[in-house]
Design a protein around this motif. Structure first.
Motif, short mmCIF file in Angstrom:
data_model
loop_
_atom_site.label_atom_id
_atom_site.label_comp_id
_atom_site.label_asym_id
_atom_site.label_seq_id
_atom_site.Cartn_x
_atom_site.Cartn_y
_atom_site.Cartn_z
N ARG A 1 -1.09 -3.44 2.22
CA ARG A 1 -2.25 -3.07 1.94
C ARG A 1 -3.13 -3.49 3.56
O ARG A 1 -3.80 -2.97 4.14
CB ARG A 1 -2.96 -3.43 0.93
CG ARG A 1 -4.48 -2.78 0.78
CD ARG A 1 -4.88 -3.14 -0.77
NE ARG A 1 -6.48 -2.52 -0.90
CZ ARG A 1 -6.41 -1.33 -1.47
NH1 ARG A 1 -5.33 -0.69 -1.82
NH2 ARG A 1 -7.75 -0.97 -1.53
N ALA B 1 0.72 -1.23 0.09
CA ALA B 1 0.04 0.07 -0.06
C ALA B 1 0.92 1.25 0.04
O ALA B 1 0.67 2.27 -0.61
CB ALA B 1 -0.91 -0.04 1.30
N LEU C 1 -4.84 4.03 -3.44
CA LEU C 1 -5.44 2.97 -2.70
C LEU C 1 -6.53 2.31 -3.36
O LEU C 1 -6.90 1.00 -3.40
CB LEU C 1 -5.88 3.53 -1.30
CG LEU C 1 -4.80 3.71 -0.32
CD1 LEU C 1 -5.43 4.44 1.03
CD2 LEU C 1 -4.26 2.64 0.21
#
Length: 887
Positions: free
Chosen positions: A33, A19, A220
């Protein structure tokens, strides 16, 4: 199904993959993430358990970090409203915003706690720190629950509240719903400009809605790693471009302008030929793209891409309009360029100018789901926007809301523009900034300021209306400020601005000009705070001349935005604080010259760098001296310098360093101190024989006095000509020659195989006290340490006028570390025989006068004052001049 809330945006991707990549001082740290979402979910659950109600505001007052992102996501997931605040906001404005937002919690850092407490918010918020001891009760992790929660937020729930920059008045809170953010992210993703295989670098503070939406939420949503620089300053951005391997970079026009300026300066520093070649290649790349659609930039500038940003394919610009000329230059260098337009009130993007159909003069076309209109239609008028991304009204400002939001949902942007037949928007300035004179003339101040700021010696200009006419405030360049003061400075600036103003219509030229020494007040994105410009002009007009600079360091809030940003780097901030402490009664600014204003020579810089190593923990090398001219340069070097592992007691003392010189002399230079080989000794004898023949046939040398038979000693001669060493060798003799080292300037010797062979045979050391003082002094110290004698020219360079120059303190530092007898030597006649620029010496005579050695005990009696040692040697050399009282 299109996501309607931020949690829905994030749930569109599986929890695996990277992420975020945080560039640290020493390398890079990845956050998966799953880990990021777990942090956010556990914080959200903890906040709900702590009593958070939907709509409660939580302020984020911290620099960019992965924890900043996790905290923001957690607040929104819990149903709270995250309020990101500018850590560099002027204190009065910062306190106003905190009191206006009335946050229930504040997430901050140890360095910023006092700023928050000083706002005196009622009721007082609970403070948590994102840094420090994780076990402490005030650490934000103490809020975390054991398990994340399932989000319970609706599209119309508030998610964030950003504060406008306050260019025309007090900042206004702009609440944005989950739907506002989600719709804008979804529209941007539909453009298919980026994908999950991209890596996005965001060198912008997250408290702006542009990097928040485009730099955090869009990556994201895509599953593209977010690259976070160690700090938001040039050297660290370059490190992030190299270590993080981003394919896309988000920026603002001032960032790209700084990149281009730095690149041009670097090319210009390589000489006229390199500069012409660079601009020729740039012109070729531009024409090839315009005429034939060929993209040659990455091939023509391959070395630039490999050195600066090996993976970067596209730069994205927002926050303000990117200059069309700069756009074309960036494209010619080989990067795709994407631009857009929007406001905080529109979450933020309204239009997008995609790379494949970019029109550099335009702000782009409306995003999917966004409607645009012009009022009045069919001509240049105010830009109106409507869509799910448009906010519902200002925080606690119904009067301001009514001014911009119509009942039918149209938002009045306050910008003037027009739409062409293809739907491209062309902006014409800000309506509220437009100046209307009594005669009805409409003036776009940004256009006028852009022209006038190009005037020679002018750093920037701001224009406004006062007394029914156009007036302005000008800030001079540092060089002009050093050269002129008071009324003379004012006259030079007025003359320069008037000359530049001839390119404008007469009513666009300011009728009166005030002069300010500090940068004009701007927001972090570089926008001029026009209401503060009015106050500044009135204050300067009352003073009746140039603003007086106080004899104290400039306050941070008076610095230019990029300098304020520079001080967000911990090392740069600590360096600035040290300078403020060292020069409390001096007008210290980022433009202060270390040499011209502070009087630091290269050796004083060495001591400063060692002190900063101990105080700040960053390591400078000799190469930095060539790059550092101003305080700003020093701060940038501090931001980009390597972190020191810590030093032993006394390491900050240069003399202590010289007593253990090996640590500062690279191994490839230490070989110059190795004993001569048999072949080198033969070469040395040959050179001495040639020099001896030369001083008997071509230049007759008379030697008065005698050098000591034993060593080591330091021979300190006067320096007039490149002929001096040849003449001195006659006085030295062959036996001493084999145990003698000479300090030789690297700019004259060591430039080729022949000169290097000569230097090796003659015992010449590669020293350059002007640009590598620490290494040069250490090399000389190693010579004395090994019991060899040394010839050191204490003036540092040949005398420009034949008179004995002041001696540099380097010889004093060297002798403080290794006190050996010093032999003063007066040289006469060499300047006339071979002046600077002459290739061959004339026939003639020269004289060498050798004085009585200055004993080591006499030097030690002067204590720790290297300047006193240098003056003593200077006086002893001067006393040898024929005709002097002591000669």
């Amino acid at each position: 199904m299109t996501a309607a809330t931020v949690p829905e945006l994030l749930s569109a991707r599986p929890p695996d993959g990277v992420a975020a990549v945080a560039i640290t001082r020493d390398g890079a740290e990845e956050c998966s993430r799953g880990e990021l979402l777990e942090r956010a979910g556990r914080l959200a659950a903890g906040l709900v358990s702590a009593g958070l109600d939907k709509g409660d505001r939580i302020a984020l007052v911290a620099h960019n970090s992965v924890d900043w992102v996790a905290a923001a996501l957690g607040v929104m997931q819990a149903g709270g409203v995250v309020v990101p605040l500018d850590t560099q906001m002027p204190l009065k404005e910062f306190h106003f915003v905190l009191r206006d937002a009335q946050p229930r919690w504040v997430f901050t850092t140890g360095a910023l706690v006092d700023r928050v407490i000083g706002a005196e918010v009622d009721p007082e918020p609970t403070l948590y720190r994102l840094d420090g001891d994780e076990r402490a009760p005030e650490h934000w992790r103490s809020l975390w629950a054991d398990e994340p929660i399932v989000p319970d937020v609706a599209p119309e729930d508030l998610a964030t509240m950003f504060y406008t920059s306050g260019t025309t008045g007090a900042p206004k809170g702009v609440p944005l719903t989950h739907k506002n953010l989600a719709s804008n992210v979804s529209s941007l993703v539909q453009e298919n400009v980026a994908g999950s295989d991209d890596r996005v670098l965001v060198p912008l503070p997250f408290h702006h809605v542009y990097p928040f939406t485009v730099g955090i939420l869009v990556p994201l949503r895509l599953g593209a790693p977010l690259i976070l620089p160690f700090s938001l300053v040039g050297p660290q951005i370059v490190r992030a471009l190299q270590l993080g391997q981003p394919t896309i970079m988000l920026g603002v026009p001032r960032l790209y302008d700084a990149v281009w300026t730095a690149l041009e300066d670097r090319v210009a520093g390589r000489g006229a030929v390199a500069e012409k070649l660079f601009h020729g290649m740039l012109a070729l790349s531009m024409q090839a793209r315009k005429r034939w659609g060929l993209r040659l930039g990455r091939r023509l500038f391959r070395s630039l891409h490999q050195r600066l940003a090996p993976s970067l394919r596209m730069v994205v610009s927002g926050g303000a309009a990117l200059d069309p000329t700069l756009t074309e230059k960036l494209r010619a260098l080989g990067w795709e360029v994407a631009t857009g337009y929007g406001l905080s009130e529109t979450a933020p993007i309204l239009t997008y100018n995609p790379p494949e159909r970019l029109r550099v003069e335009s702000a782009g076309m409306a995003l999917p789901g966004v409607e645009l209109a012009i009022d009045p239609p069919g001509e240049i008028g105010e830009v109106l926007a409507r869509g799910d991304n448009v906010f519902h009204g200002y925080w606690r400002r119904p009067d301001k809301t009514r001014e911009v939001l119509q009942e039918d949902g149209w938002f009045r942007t306050g910008d003037l523009g027009e739409l062409d037949g293809d739907g491209y928007l062309y902006l014409q300035g800000r309506r509220s900034a437009m100046i209307v004179l009594p005669g009805g003339e409409n003036i776009d101040p940004e256009r006028v300021e852009g022209v006038l700021s190009q005037a020679e010696g002018v750093r920037e200009v701001g224009v406004l209306e006062s007394g029914g006419r156009l007036v302005g405030v000008a800030v001079p360049e540092p060089a002009l400020l050093r050269a002129h003061q008071g009324e003379a400075l004012r006259e030079r600036l007025i003359s320069a601005v008037q000359a530049a103003g001839r390119a404008l219509p007469s009513h666009h030229r300011p009728g009166r000009l005030q002069v300010a020494v500090d940068p004009l007040p701007r927001t972090r994105l570089g926008k001029l705070r026009r209401h503060e410009l009015q106050h500044l002009y009135d204050r300067l007009a009352e003073q009746g001349g140039v603003s007086a600079a106080k004899a104290e360091p400039i306050p941070r809030e008076s610095m230019a935005p990029e300098d304020q940003q520079l001080l967000t780097d911990p090392s740069a901030e600590a360096t600035w604080e040290y300078l403020v402490e060292k020069y409390p009664d001096f007008r210290l600014t980022p433009d202060t010259s270390l040499s011209l204003d502070l009087g630091l020579d290269s050796l004083a810089w060495v001591n400063l760098s060692l002190t900063l190593r101990d105080r700040v923990g960053v390591e400078f090398d000799d190469d930095a001296i060539g790059r550092i001219e101003t305080v700003r340069d020093l701060l940038r070097e501090a931001a980009g310098a390597g972190q020191s592992e810590g030093t032993a007691e006394g390491a900050g003392d240069l003399v202590a360093e010289l007593r253990r010189p090996e640590s500062n002399v690279p191994e490839d230079l230490q070989r110059w101190l190795e004993p001569r080989s048999a072949l080198s000794a033969v070469s040395a004898r040959l050179l001495w024989a040639l020099a001896s023949l030369f001083t008997r046939v071509w230049v007759r040398v008379e030697v008065r006095g005698r050098l000591p038979d034993d060593g080591p000693v330091l021979i300190a001669p006067r320096h007039l000509s490149v002929l001096d060493p040849v003449v001195l060798s006659h006085a030295v003799g062959l036996r001493r020659m084999l145990h003698l080292r000479w300090a030789g300037w690297t700019g004259l010797l060591f430039q080729g195989p022949v000169s290097r062979w000569f230097s090796r045979a003659a015992g010449v050391l590669p020293v350059d006290p002007a640009s590598a003082p620490r290494r040069s002094l250490a090399l000389a110290a190693m010579t004395l340490q090994r019991q060899d004698s040394l010839v050191w020219f204490p003036e540092g360079a040949r005398s420009p006028d034949g008179r004995l120059q002041p001696f540099q303190p380097g010889v004093g530092l060297l002798l403080r570390a290794w006190p050996v007898p010093v032999v003063p030597v007066w040289v006469e006649g060499t300047r006339e025989l071979m002046p600077k620029g002459r290739r061959l010496p004339r026939f003639g005579r020269a004289t060498v006068v050798v004085g009585e050695p200055i004993s080591a005990e006499r030097l030690k009696a002067l204590g720790d004052d290297e300047h006193a040692i240098a003056r003593l040697i200077h006086d002893e050399v001067a006393a040898l001049e024929p005709g002097s009282p002591r000669s």
